[in-house]
Design a protein around this motif. Structure first.
Motif, PDB file in Angstrom:
ATOM      1  N   LEU A   1       3.840   5.528  -5.788  1.00  0.00           N
ATOM      2  CA  LEU A   1       3.806   5.261  -6.782  1.00  0.00           C
ATOM      3  C   LEU A   1       3.039   6.581  -8.130  1.00  0.00           C
ATOM      4  CD1 LEU A   1       3.627   1.369  -8.068  1.00  0.00           C
ATOM      5  CD2 LEU A   1       5.265   3.231  -8.789  1.00  0.00           C
ATOM      6  N   ARG A   2       1.816   6.842  -6.813  1.00  0.00           N
ATOM      7  CA  ARG A   2       0.401   7.466  -7.238  1.00  0.00           C
ATOM      8  C   ARG A   2       1.460   9.172  -6.813  1.00  0.00           C
ATOM      9  NH1 ARG A   2      -2.361   3.792  -4.217  1.00  0.00           N
ATOM     10  NH2 ARG A   2      -2.427   4.800  -2.434  1.00  0.00           N
TER      11      ARG A   2
ATOM     12  N   GLU B   1       0.787  -1.015   0.051  1.00  0.00           N
ATOM     13  CA  GLU B   1       0.436  -0.232  -0.209  1.00  0.00           C
ATOM     14  C   GLU B   1       0.886   1.777  -0.003  1.00  0.00           C
ATOM     15  OE1 GLU B   1      -3.318  -0.209   3.283  1.00  0.00           O
ATOM     16  OE2 GLU B   1      -3.429  -1.707   2.607  1.00  0.00           O
ATOM     17  N   VAL B   2       1.569   0.886   0.811  1.00  0.00           N
ATOM     18  CA  VAL B   2       3.162   1.925   1.001  1.00  0.00           C
ATOM     19  C   VAL B   2       3.108   2.284  -0.452  1.00  0.00           C
ATOM     20  CG1 VAL B   2       4.745   3.300   2.095  1.00  0.00           C
ATOM     21  CG2 VAL B   2       3.028   2.395   2.975  1.00  0.00           C
TER      22      VAL B   2
ATOM     23  N   GLU C   1       2.450  18.363  -1.454  1.00  0.00           N
ATOM     24  CA  GLU C   1       2.071  17.224  -1.562  1.00  0.00           C
ATOM     25  C   GLU C   1       2.928  15.760  -0.884  1.00  0.00           C
ATOM     26  OE1 GLU C   1      -0.193  16.067  -3.887  1.00  0.00           O
ATOM     27  OE2 GLU C   1      -0.092  17.168  -5.095  1.00  0.00           O
ATOM     28  N   GLY C   2       3.597  16.526  -0.370  1.00  0.00           N
ATOM     29  CA  GLY C   2       4.209  15.908   0.171  1.00  0.00           C
ATOM     30  C   GLY C   2       4.056  15.494   1.798  1.00  0.00           C
ATOM     31  N   ARG C   3       3.563  16.966   2.483  1.00  0.00           N
ATOM     32  CA  ARG C   3       2.275  16.397   3.261  1.00  0.00           C
ATOM     33  C   ARG C   3       1.603  15.451   3.371  1.00  0.00           C
ATOM     34  NH1 ARG C   3       3.013  23.049   4.110  1.00  0.00           N
ATOM     35  NH2 ARG C   3       5.468  22.567   4.401  1.00  0.00           N
ATOM     36  N   ARG C   4       1.181  15.724   2.333  1.00  0.00           N
ATOM     37  CA  ARG C   4      -0.322  14.857   2.128  1.00  0.00           C
ATOM     38  C   ARG C   4      -0.051  13.342   2.143  1.00  0.00           C
ATOM     39  NH1 ARG C   4      -3.503  17.946  -2.566  1.00  0.00           N
ATOM     40  NH2 ARG C   4      -4.582  19.682  -1.216  1.00  0.00           N
ATOM     41  N   CYS C   5       1.344  12.984   1.466  1.00  0.00           N
ATOM     42  CA  CYS C   5       1.581  11.746   1.262  1.00  0.00           C
ATOM     43  C   CYS C   5       1.895  11.047   2.522  1.00  0.00           C
ATOM     44  CB  CYS C   5       2.567  11.717   0.238  1.00  0.00           C
ATOM     45  SG  CYS C   5       3.390   9.887  -0.200  1.00  0.00           S
TER      46      CYS C   5
END
Length: 162
Positions: free
Chosen positions: A12-13, A6-7, A108-112
């Motif tokens: 990849l997303r 899952e990670v 994006e980094g914070r969300r991921c």
């Protein structure tokens, strides 16, 4: 599905959303790789250095009384390396070229990182150690201390009933 899969899918997303990323790595705070998508970098070495940077970053924000560690950004001549906390036990590191929009990189980094934290926390909740209510075995009983001896763990099957 295993948390590592899952990670990896989450990484990849993220790479699909941000083509300026040249690598992504999720690791435990202990420096072990959870998942990675880094074609040009040795992930084990970067994971170990990320764990070290995480430790230094945590100490810095603690010493400066700035709360919990959130992120670290390093800029090199050819691009950026950004590290984001992913809960208390994991970290996300992203490599980006020098043309990246740093604001979007942070967004994006914070969300991921938050999503990875959720995945790791869900795994931790499912994998309770023995003796914590998992229903498999009762916790071992410890007898002692008797002067001059160490405590002895008694296996459940050999306990005597009173």
């Amino acid at each position: 599905m295993a948390v590592e899969v899952e990670v990896a899918n989450e990484l990849l997303r993220l790479r699909a959303r941000m083509p300026q990323l040249t690598g992504a790595l999720a690791a435990g705070a202990d420096g072990l790789v959870l998942a990675q998508d880094m074609p040009d970098v040795q992930p084990e070495g970067l994971a170990a250095l990320t764990a070290a940077a995480l430790g230094v970053g945590r100490r810095m924000v603690d010493l400066a009384a700035r709360g919990d560690f959130r992120e670290l950004l390093v800029r090199g001549a050819d691009g950026y390396l950004a590290t984001y906390a992913a809960g208390p036990t994991a970290v996300l590191t992203l490599l980006a070229d020098d043309r990246v929009d740093v604001g979007r990189l942070h967004l994006e980094g914070r969300r991921c990182g938050a999503r990875i934290a959720e995945l790791v926390a869900a795994r931790s909740a499912d994998e309770r150690p023995l003796g914590t209510g998992s229903g498999r075995f009762p916790p071992p009983q410890v007898r002692g201390p008797i002067k001059g001896t160490l405590p002895v763990r008694i296996p459940p099957q050999s306990r005597r009933r009173p």
